[in-house]
Design a protein around this motif. Structure first.
Motif, PDB file in Angstrom:
ATOM      1  N   GLY A  32       0.842  -1.301  -0.040  1.00 53.83           N
ATOM      2  CA  GLY A  32      -0.243  -0.031   0.016  1.00 53.83           C
ATOM      3  C   GLY A  32       0.783   1.205  -0.095  1.00 53.83           C
ATOM      4  O   GLY A  32       0.301   2.367  -0.115  1.00 53.83           O
ATOM      5  N   LEU A  33       2.033   1.187   0.133  1.00 57.15           N
ATOM      6  CA  LEU A  33       3.028   2.125   0.091  1.00 57.15           C
ATOM      7  C   LEU A  33       2.800   2.861  -1.105  1.00 57.15           C
ATOM      8  O   LEU A  33       3.029   4.311  -1.329  1.00 57.15           O
ATOM      9  CB  LEU A  33       4.520   1.747   0.289  1.00 57.15           C
ATOM     10  CG  LEU A  33       5.685   2.882   0.131  1.00 57.15           C
ATOM     11  CD1 LEU A  33       5.684   3.684   1.062  1.00 57.15           C
ATOM     12  CD2 LEU A  33       7.033   2.113   0.127  1.00 57.15           C
ATOM     13  N   ILE A  34       2.986   2.333  -2.268  1.00 53.82           N
ATOM     14  CA  ILE A  34       2.722   2.746  -3.607  1.00 53.82           C
ATOM     15  C   ILE A  34       1.353   2.724  -4.235  1.00 53.82           C
ATOM     16  O   ILE A  34       0.755   1.782  -4.119  1.00 53.82           O
ATOM     17  CB  ILE A  34       3.921   1.882  -4.359  1.00 53.82           C
ATOM     18  CG1 ILE A  34       5.283   2.234  -4.038  1.00 53.82           C
ATOM     19  CG2 ILE A  34       3.560   2.534  -5.981  1.00 53.82           C
ATOM     20  CD1 ILE A  34       6.146   1.314  -4.587  1.00 53.82           C
ATOM     21  N   GLU A  35       0.964   3.923  -4.872  1.00 55.09           N
ATOM     22  CA  GLU A  35      -0.230   3.852  -5.650  1.00 55.09           C
ATOM     23  C   GLU A  35      -0.172   4.359  -6.955  1.00 55.09           C
ATOM     24  O   GLU A  35       0.602   5.239  -7.326  1.00 55.09           O
ATOM     25  CB  GLU A  35      -1.168   5.058  -4.836  1.00 55.09           C
ATOM     26  CG  GLU A  35      -2.648   5.106  -5.160  1.00 55.09           C
ATOM     27  CD  GLU A  35      -3.170   6.146  -4.623  1.00 55.09           C
ATOM     28  OE1 GLU A  35      -3.245   7.492  -5.155  1.00 55.09           O
ATOM     29  OE2 GLU A  35      -3.839   6.019  -3.455  1.00 55.09           O
ATOM     30  N   GLN A  36      -0.787   3.391  -7.839  1.00 57.99           N
ATOM     31  CA  GLN A  36      -0.852   3.726  -9.273  1.00 57.99           C
ATOM     32  C   GLN A  36      -2.167   4.235  -9.755  1.00 57.99           C
ATOM     33  O   GLN A  36      -3.279   3.553  -9.169  1.00 57.99           O
ATOM     34  CB  GLN A  36      -0.625   2.416  -9.984  1.00 57.99           C
ATOM     35  CG  GLN A  36      -0.408   2.574 -11.349  1.00 57.99           C
ATOM     36  CD  GLN A  36       0.098   1.317 -12.191  1.00 57.99           C
ATOM     37  OE1 GLN A  36       0.006   0.089 -11.466  1.00 57.99           O
ATOM     38  NE2 GLN A  36       0.569   1.526 -13.313  1.00 57.99           N
ATOM     39  N   ASN A  37      -2.157   5.305 -10.544  1.00 60.29           N
ATOM     40  CA  ASN A  37      -3.548   5.651 -11.122  1.00 60.29           C
ATOM     41  C   ASN A  37      -3.090   6.123 -12.566  1.00 60.29           C
ATOM     42  O   ASN A  37      -2.112   6.338 -13.104  1.00 60.29           O
ATOM     43  CB  ASN A  37      -4.020   6.711 -10.373  1.00 60.29           C
ATOM     44  CG  ASN A  37      -3.032   8.013 -10.124  1.00 60.29           C
ATOM     45  OD1 ASN A  37      -2.732   8.269 -11.085  1.00 60.29           O
ATOM     46  ND2 ASN A  37      -3.085   8.298  -8.593  1.00 60.29           N
ATOM     47  N   ASP A  38      -4.242   6.450 -13.365  1.00 66.86           N
ATOM     48  CA  ASP A  38      -4.411   6.756 -14.684  1.00 66.86           C
ATOM     49  C   ASP A  38      -3.619   8.164 -14.793  1.00 66.86           C
ATOM     50  O   ASP A  38      -2.813   8.436 -15.771  1.00 66.86           O
ATOM     51  CB  ASP A  38      -5.673   6.996 -15.250  1.00 66.86           C
ATOM     52  CG  ASP A  38      -6.593   5.658 -15.527  1.00 66.86           C
ATOM     53  OD1 ASP A  38      -5.872   4.902 -15.263  1.00 66.86           O
ATOM     54  OD2 ASP A  38      -7.727   5.848 -15.429  1.00 66.86           O
ATOM     55  N   LYS A  39      -3.546   8.926 -13.672  1.00 65.61           N
ATOM     56  CA  LYS A  39      -2.663  10.366 -14.027  1.00 65.61           C
ATOM     57  C   LYS A  39      -1.266  10.177 -13.989  1.00 65.61           C
ATOM     58  O   LYS A  39      -0.476  10.507 -14.862  1.00 65.61           O
ATOM     59  CB  LYS A  39      -3.088  11.187 -12.554  1.00 65.61           C
ATOM     60  CG  LYS A  39      -2.497  12.367 -12.761  1.00 65.61           C
ATOM     61  CD  LYS A  39      -2.763  13.097 -14.201  1.00 65.61           C
ATOM     62  CE  LYS A  39      -2.137  14.819 -14.167  1.00 65.61           C
ATOM     63  NZ  LYS A  39      -2.439  15.623 -15.303  1.00 65.61           N
ATOM     64  N   THR A  40      -0.750   9.191 -13.048  1.00 68.00           N
ATOM     65  CA  THR A  40       0.649   8.884 -13.148  1.00 68.00           C
ATOM     66  C   THR A  40       1.352   8.184 -14.127  1.00 68.00           C
ATOM     67  O   THR A  40       2.289   8.222 -14.593  1.00 68.00           O
ATOM     68  CB  THR A  40       1.003   8.323 -11.679  1.00 68.00           C
ATOM     69  OG1 THR A  40       0.346   7.201 -11.524  1.00 68.00           O
ATOM     70  CG2 THR A  40       0.985   9.347 -10.576  1.00 68.00           C
ATOM     71  N   ASN A  41       0.390   7.127 -14.694  1.00 73.32           N
ATOM     72  CA  ASN A  41       0.500   6.340 -15.948  1.00 73.32           C
ATOM     73  C   ASN A  41       0.686   7.393 -17.212  1.00 73.32           C
ATOM     74  O   ASN A  41       1.564   7.276 -18.009  1.00 73.32           O
ATOM     75  CB  ASN A  41      -0.268   5.487 -16.197  1.00 73.32           C
ATOM     76  CG  ASN A  41      -0.533   4.185 -15.239  1.00 73.32           C
ATOM     77  OD1 ASN A  41       0.464   4.123 -14.670  1.00 73.32           O
ATOM     78  ND2 ASN A  41      -1.642   3.399 -15.266  1.00 73.32           N
ATOM     79  N   GLU A  42      -0.214   8.325 -17.075  1.00 74.57           N
ATOM     80  CA  GLU A  42      -0.106   9.484 -18.221  1.00 74.57           C
ATOM     81  C   GLU A  42       1.216  10.262 -18.170  1.00 74.57           C
ATOM     82  O   GLU A  42       1.791  10.410 -19.230  1.00 74.57           O
ATOM     83  CB  GLU A  42      -1.464  10.548 -18.023  1.00 74.57           C
ATOM     84  CG  GLU A  42      -1.249  11.457 -19.020  1.00 74.57           C
ATOM     85  CD  GLU A  42      -2.763  12.444 -19.108  1.00 74.57           C
ATOM     86  OE1 GLU A  42      -2.461  13.523 -19.426  1.00 74.57           O
ATOM     87  OE2 GLU A  42      -3.487  12.112 -18.300  1.00 74.57           O
ATOM     88  N   ILE A  43       1.578  10.555 -16.810  1.00 71.29           N
ATOM     89  CA  ILE A  43       2.798  11.318 -16.699  1.00 71.29           C
ATOM     90  C   ILE A  43       3.859  10.642 -17.164  1.00 71.29           C
ATOM     91  O   ILE A  43       4.937  11.003 -17.903  1.00 71.29           O
ATOM     92  CB  ILE A  43       2.802  11.862 -15.384  1.00 71.29           C
ATOM     93  CG1 ILE A  43       1.895  12.934 -14.848  1.00 71.29           C
ATOM     94  CG2 ILE A  43       4.398  12.381 -15.101  1.00 71.29           C
ATOM     95  CD1 ILE A  43       1.966  13.261 -13.519  1.00 71.29           C
ATOM     96  N   ALA A  44       3.960   9.296 -16.981  1.00 72.47           N
ATOM     97  CA  ALA A  44       5.059   8.383 -17.238  1.00 72.47           C
ATOM     98  C   ALA A  44       4.975   8.424 -18.653  1.00 72.47           C
ATOM     99  O   ALA A  44       6.266   7.917 -19.206  1.00 72.47           O
ATOM    100  CB  ALA A  44       4.915   6.882 -16.331  1.00 72.47           C
TER     101      ALA A  44
END
Length: 326
Positions: A32-44
């Motif tokens: 749970g330390l790391i959270e992935q979402n559409d926004k960070t995928n878009e930035i990446a």
């Protein structure tokens, strides 16, 4: 007939499989330390080596007494920005390194597991390098780290070791936001010390076979890749990390070059597999301010304190480090 890597790997499916399995293989990743979402995928998926993550600062000031003669004053809202790194990493393997995988019933899954295991270990090294640098940076070291260790670790007293009191004092770093801390990651040496102190709670929900371990009401993550460094003169210094869900943002993008490529040297009879990744692992609220020597920072650059600066207020950065001699 000889089975080659190119006979069993479909690049697009393989890349997705490796990314998925990498997340499953790491204790820290699954915590749970790391959270992935559409926004960070878009930035990446964007260009460049860094990206701005603007945010609104909290509102300040006091309310005003209403008056029929004096209008309310108008206040604005301040903005600032977090800065994350877009990592460009890759690794190549020869067929001999993957020879064991070809003996399994499902060669593609076996090779995928081997590669995912490797990426899981490698990305966890990167994550820990980031934690080292972040907690050594000025504001984080002053307000998010409780260091009760001594250089002569072999002669450490009770006050230099992990304990209930030391943990509570570390949690106090976030003041009334201590409930934001949901998990505690520790080296196994620290874990077994807490077991001896009868501080670890074991729960087994009726609908699950897995036993859940808790310490101070928080989930326990045991991982021997966490820092255990030699003391200044003797013994060791351990870093125990406390964090809230989503303390790190994670995003997976598409590399400019092929994510998976295969080749073969027909004269040498060797097959090659190359895997590339483009991703973000970013401590939310602590911006990257360094300049990488290459396309993206090395782990040594990540571990450098001067490359980080906290931009969120103290209570909004859900990270605490407790340093002890055991």
């Amino acid at each position: 007939m000889t089975v080659r890597i190119s006979d069993i790997i479909v690049p697009e499916i393989f890349a997705e499989y490796v990314i998925e399995r990498t997340a499953e293989k790491s204790n820290l990743w699954r915590s749970g330390l790391i959270e992935q979402n559409d926004k960070t995928n878009e930035i990446a998926s964007g260009g460049g080596t860094t990206a701005n993550m603007p945010f609104f600062s909290d509102l300040t000031g006091d309310s005003e007494v209403l008056s029929d003669a004096t209008p309310l004053s108008v206040n604005g809202i301040a903005t600032s920005k977090d800065v994350c790194v877009i990592n460009h990493r890759g690794k190549a393997w020869g067929a001999n390194d993957l020879a064991k995988a070809k003996s399994g019933d499902d060669p593609m899954a076996a090779i995928g597991d081997l590669v995912a295991d490797w990426w899981g270990r490698d990305m966890q090294k990167t994550l820990i390098a980031i934690l080292r640098g972040v907690f050594a940076s000025t504001a984080m070291a002053a307000e998010h780290v409780l260091n009760i260790s001594i250089a002569d670790g072999n002669n450490a007293a009770a006050g230099n070791l992990i304990s209930s009191g030391a943990t509570v004092n570390a949690l106090k770093k976030l003041g009334d936001q201590l409930d934001a801390i949901s998990a505690i990651a520790m080296h196994s040496d620290i874990y077994y010390e807490l077991v001896k102190q009868d501080e670890i709670e074991f729960e087994q929900p009726s609908e699950q076979d897995t036993v859940i371990q808790r310490y101070k009401g928080r989930a326990v993550i045991v991982d021997d890749s966490l820092p255990k460094v030699a003391g200044g003169t003797s013994g060791f210094v351990y870093s125990t990390y406390m964090f809230g869900e989503g303390a790190f943002a994670y995003g997976e993008g598409t590399p400019e070059e092929e994510a998976v490529e295969m080749d073969r040297d027909i004269l040498a009879g060797t097959s090659y597999l190359t895997n590339r990744r483009k991703f973000i692992i970013h401590p939310v609220g602590v911006k990257w301010k360094g300049t990488a020597a290459a396309a993206s920072p090395s782990n040594a650059e990540y571990a450098t304190a001067a490359n980080w600066e906290r931009v969120y207020t103290r209570r909004n950065v859900r990270l605490i480090c407790l340093q002890t001699n055991g």
